[in-house]
Design a protein around this motif. Structure first.
Motif, PDB file in Angstrom:
ATOM      1  N   LEU A   1       0.821  -1.209   0.000  1.00  0.00           N
ATOM      2  CA  LEU A   1       0.000   0.000   0.000  1.00  0.00           C
ATOM      3  C   LEU A   1       0.857   1.261   0.000  1.00  0.00           C
ATOM      4  O   LEU A   1       0.525   2.239  -0.668  1.00  0.00           O
ATOM      5  CB  LEU A   1      -0.965  -0.017   1.190  1.00  0.00           C
ATOM      6  CG  LEU A   1      -2.050  -1.098   1.121  1.00  0.00           C
ATOM      7  CD1 LEU A   1      -2.857  -1.121   2.419  1.00  0.00           C
ATOM      8  CD2 LEU A   1      -2.958  -0.891  -0.075  1.00  0.00           C
ATOM      9  N   GLN A   2       1.973   1.241   0.729  1.00  0.00           N
ATOM     10  CA  GLN A   2       2.886   2.386   0.718  1.00  0.00           C
ATOM     11  C   GLN A   2       3.498   2.568  -0.670  1.00  0.00           C
ATOM     12  O   GLN A   2       3.621   3.696  -1.165  1.00  0.00           O
ATOM     13  CB  GLN A   2       3.996   2.200   1.754  1.00  0.00           C
ATOM     14  CG  GLN A   2       3.517   2.331   3.177  1.00  0.00           C
ATOM     15  CD  GLN A   2       4.614   1.985   4.174  1.00  0.00           C
ATOM     16  OE1 GLN A   2       5.693   1.515   3.813  1.00  0.00           O
ATOM     17  NE2 GLN A   2       4.331   2.218   5.439  1.00  0.00           N
ATOM     18  N   PHE A   3       3.887   1.460  -1.293  1.00  0.00           N
ATOM     19  CA  PHE A   3       4.435   1.511  -2.645  1.00  0.00           C
ATOM     20  C   PHE A   3       3.426   2.127  -3.609  1.00  0.00           C
ATOM     21  O   PHE A   3       3.749   3.015  -4.391  1.00  0.00           O
ATOM     22  CB  PHE A   3       4.832   0.104  -3.109  1.00  0.00           C
ATOM     23  CG  PHE A   3       5.175   0.024  -4.570  1.00  0.00           C
ATOM     24  CD1 PHE A   3       6.440   0.346  -5.015  1.00  0.00           C
ATOM     25  CD2 PHE A   3       4.218  -0.359  -5.503  1.00  0.00           C
ATOM     26  CE1 PHE A   3       6.755   0.283  -6.368  1.00  0.00           C
ATOM     27  CE2 PHE A   3       4.524  -0.424  -6.852  1.00  0.00           C
ATOM     28  CZ  PHE A   3       5.795  -0.103  -7.283  1.00  0.00           C
ATOM     29  N   LEU A   4       2.175   1.643  -3.532  1.00  0.00           N
ATOM     30  CA  LEU A   4       1.136   2.139  -4.439  1.00  0.00           C
ATOM     31  C   LEU A   4       0.812   3.607  -4.184  1.00  0.00           C
ATOM     32  O   LEU A   4       0.563   4.362  -5.121  1.00  0.00           O
ATOM     33  CB  LEU A   4      -0.117   1.272  -4.331  1.00  0.00           C
ATOM     34  CG  LEU A   4       0.085  -0.145  -4.876  1.00  0.00           C
ATOM     35  CD1 LEU A   4      -1.038  -1.056  -4.424  1.00  0.00           C
ATOM     36  CD2 LEU A   4       0.204  -0.129  -6.388  1.00  0.00           C
ATOM     37  N   ALA A   5       0.832   4.021  -2.927  1.00  0.00           N
ATOM     38  CA  ALA A   5       0.598   5.435  -2.613  1.00  0.00           C
ATOM     39  C   ALA A   5       1.713   6.293  -3.205  1.00  0.00           C
ATOM     40  O   ALA A   5       1.450   7.360  -3.779  1.00  0.00           O
ATOM     41  CB  ALA A   5       0.508   5.631  -1.101  1.00  0.00           C
ATOM     42  N   SER A   6       2.945   5.831  -3.091  1.00  0.00           N
ATOM     43  CA  SER A   6       4.077   6.557  -3.678  1.00  0.00           C
ATOM     44  C   SER A   6       3.962   6.599  -5.201  1.00  0.00           C
ATOM     45  O   SER A   6       4.256   7.623  -5.825  1.00  0.00           O
ATOM     46  CB  SER A   6       5.395   5.888  -3.281  1.00  0.00           C
ATOM     47  OG  SER A   6       5.583   5.926  -1.898  1.00  0.00           O
ATOM     48  N   TYR A   7       3.546   5.504  -5.784  1.00  0.00           N
ATOM     49  CA  TYR A   7       3.364   5.433  -7.237  1.00  0.00           C
ATOM     50  C   TYR A   7       2.308   6.442  -7.698  1.00  0.00           C
ATOM     51  O   TYR A   7       2.503   7.144  -8.692  1.00  0.00           O
ATOM     52  CB  TYR A   7       2.960   4.012  -7.631  1.00  0.00           C
ATOM     53  CG  TYR A   7       2.494   3.875  -9.055  1.00  0.00           C
ATOM     54  CD1 TYR A   7       3.396   3.910 -10.112  1.00  0.00           C
ATOM     55  CD2 TYR A   7       1.149   3.723  -9.355  1.00  0.00           C
ATOM     56  CE1 TYR A   7       2.975   3.778 -11.421  1.00  0.00           C
ATOM     57  CE2 TYR A   7       0.716   3.592 -10.660  1.00  0.00           C
ATOM     58  CZ  TYR A   7       1.629   3.626 -11.695  1.00  0.00           C
ATOM     59  OH  TYR A   7       1.199   3.513 -12.991  1.00  0.00           O
ATOM     60  N   GLN A   8       1.208   6.538  -6.962  1.00  0.00           N
ATOM     61  CA  GLN A   8       0.137   7.454  -7.349  1.00  0.00           C
ATOM     62  C   GLN A   8       0.551   8.914  -7.222  1.00  0.00           C
ATOM     63  O   GLN A   8       0.049   9.759  -7.952  1.00  0.00           O
ATOM     64  CB  GLN A   8      -1.105   7.187  -6.515  1.00  0.00           C
ATOM     65  CG  GLN A   8      -1.779   5.886  -6.890  1.00  0.00           C
ATOM     66  CD  GLN A   8      -2.998   5.601  -6.054  1.00  0.00           C
ATOM     67  OE1 GLN A   8      -3.063   5.964  -4.884  1.00  0.00           O
ATOM     68  NE2 GLN A   8      -3.976   4.960  -6.663  1.00  0.00           N
ATOM     69  N   LYS A   9       1.464   9.220  -6.328  1.00  0.00           N
ATOM     70  CA  LYS A   9       1.933  10.602  -6.172  1.00  0.00           C
ATOM     71  C   LYS A   9       2.791  11.049  -7.349  1.00  0.00           C
ATOM     72  O   LYS A   9       2.991  12.239  -7.561  1.00  0.00           O
ATOM     73  CB  LYS A   9       2.737  10.743  -4.879  1.00  0.00           C
ATOM     74  CG  LYS A   9       1.889  10.648  -3.642  1.00  0.00           C
ATOM     75  CD  LYS A   9       2.742  10.778  -2.401  1.00  0.00           C
ATOM     76  CE  LYS A   9       1.924  10.564  -1.156  1.00  0.00           C
ATOM     77  NZ  LYS A   9       2.752  10.597   0.056  1.00  0.00           N
TER      78      LYS A   9
ATOM     79  N   MET B   1       8.272   9.825  -8.091  1.00  0.00           N
ATOM     80  CA  MET B   1       9.428   9.016  -8.465  1.00  0.00           C
ATOM     81  C   MET B   1       9.029   8.126  -9.641  1.00  0.00           C
ATOM     82  O   MET B   1       7.860   7.786  -9.795  1.00  0.00           O
ATOM     83  CB  MET B   1       9.863   8.116  -7.294  1.00  0.00           C
ATOM     84  CG  MET B   1      10.312   8.845  -6.057  1.00  0.00           C
ATOM     85  SD  MET B   1      10.592   7.720  -4.653  1.00  0.00           S
ATOM     86  CE  MET B   1      12.064   6.869  -5.169  1.00  0.00           C
ATOM     87  N   SER B   2      10.010   7.742 -10.417  1.00  0.00           N
ATOM     88  CA  SER B   2       9.737   6.794 -11.497  1.00  0.00           C
ATOM     89  C   SER B   2       9.488   5.417 -10.888  1.00  0.00           C
ATOM     90  O   SER B   2       9.867   5.144  -9.748  1.00  0.00           O
ATOM     91  CB  SER B   2      10.914   6.733 -12.465  1.00  0.00           C
ATOM     92  OG  SER B   2      12.021   6.122 -11.834  1.00  0.00           O
ATOM     93  N   VAL B   3       8.883   4.528 -11.655  1.00  0.00           N
ATOM     94  CA  VAL B   3       8.644   3.170 -11.183  1.00  0.00           C
ATOM     95  C   VAL B   3       9.981   2.494 -10.877  1.00  0.00           C
ATOM     96  O   VAL B   3      10.110   1.780  -9.877  1.00  0.00           O
ATOM     97  CB  VAL B   3       7.820   2.350 -12.198  1.00  0.00           C
ATOM     98  CG1 VAL B   3       7.689   0.905 -11.761  1.00  0.00           C
ATOM     99  CG2 VAL B   3       6.442   2.965 -12.388  1.00  0.00           C
ATOM    100  N   ALA B   4      10.992   2.735 -11.696  1.00  0.00           N
ATOM    101  CA  ALA B   4      12.315   2.147 -11.462  1.00  0.00           C
ATOM    102  C   ALA B   4      12.881   2.592 -10.114  1.00  0.00           C
ATOM    103  O   ALA B   4      13.421   1.783  -9.356  1.00  0.00           O
ATOM    104  CB  ALA B   4      13.262   2.514 -12.595  1.00  0.00           C
ATOM    105  N   ASP B   5      12.768   3.868  -9.812  1.00  0.00           N
ATOM    106  CA  ASP B   5      13.248   4.360  -8.523  1.00  0.00           C
ATOM    107  C   ASP B   5      12.438   3.778  -7.365  1.00  0.00           C
ATOM    108  O   ASP B   5      12.986   3.458  -6.310  1.00  0.00           O
ATOM    109  CB  ASP B   5      13.182   5.888  -8.470  1.00  0.00           C
ATOM    110  CG  ASP B   5      14.200   6.548  -9.379  1.00  0.00           C
ATOM    111  OD1 ASP B   5      15.225   5.900  -9.706  1.00  0.00           O
ATOM    112  OD2 ASP B   5      13.980   7.714  -9.767  1.00  0.00           O
ATOM    113  N   LEU B   6      11.140   3.627  -7.583  1.00  0.00           N
ATOM    114  CA  LEU B   6      10.286   3.071  -6.532  1.00  0.00           C
ATOM    115  C   LEU B   6      10.633   1.623  -6.225  1.00  0.00           C
ATOM    116  O   LEU B   6      10.757   1.248  -5.059  1.00  0.00           O
ATOM    117  CB  LEU B   6       8.810   3.169  -6.930  1.00  0.00           C
ATOM    118  CG  LEU B   6       8.159   4.528  -6.765  1.00  0.00           C
ATOM    119  CD1 LEU B   6       6.765   4.520  -7.389  1.00  0.00           C
ATOM    120  CD2 LEU B   6       8.073   4.896  -5.296  1.00  0.00           C
ATOM    121  N   PHE B   7      10.775   0.783  -7.256  1.00  0.00           N
ATOM    122  CA  PHE B   7      11.048  -0.617  -6.942  1.00  0.00           C
ATOM    123  C   PHE B   7      12.420  -0.791  -6.319  1.00  0.00           C
ATOM    124  O   PHE B   7      12.624  -1.672  -5.492  1.00  0.00           O
ATOM    125  CB  PHE B   7      10.775  -1.568  -8.117  1.00  0.00           C
ATOM    126  CG  PHE B   7      11.742  -1.570  -9.263  1.00  0.00           C
ATOM    127  CD1 PHE B   7      13.002  -2.113  -9.146  1.00  0.00           C
ATOM    128  CD2 PHE B   7      11.350  -1.069 -10.492  1.00  0.00           C
ATOM    129  CE1 PHE B   7      13.874  -2.159 -10.220  1.00  0.00           C
ATOM    130  CE2 PHE B   7      12.199  -1.106 -11.581  1.00  0.00           C
ATOM    131  CZ  PHE B   7      13.470  -1.651 -11.440  1.00  0.00           C
TER     132      PHE B   7
END
Length: 55
Positions: free
Chosen positions: A13-21, A24-30
């Protein structure tokens, strides 16, 4: 053990919240969350299909 499952769900859920904001790029997020690219996209696709019940 139940506490591990809730921790994983919280991470998703934290990952998805960060993604929705979109800060950061998806690469940076993962990389930041220590998950693989395929896992990141799997979580994103599930969330897009099922909403909050998806992760």
């Amino acid at each position: 053990m139940p506490w591990k499952e809730s921790r994983i769900l919280d991470q998703r859920l934290q990952f998805l919240a960060s993604y929705q904001k979109e800060q950061m790029s998806v690469a940076d997020l993962f990389r930041a969350y220590g998950i693989s690219r395929s896992t990141a996209y799997r979580w994103i696709n599930r969330y897009n299909r099922r909403g909050r019940k998806g992760p």
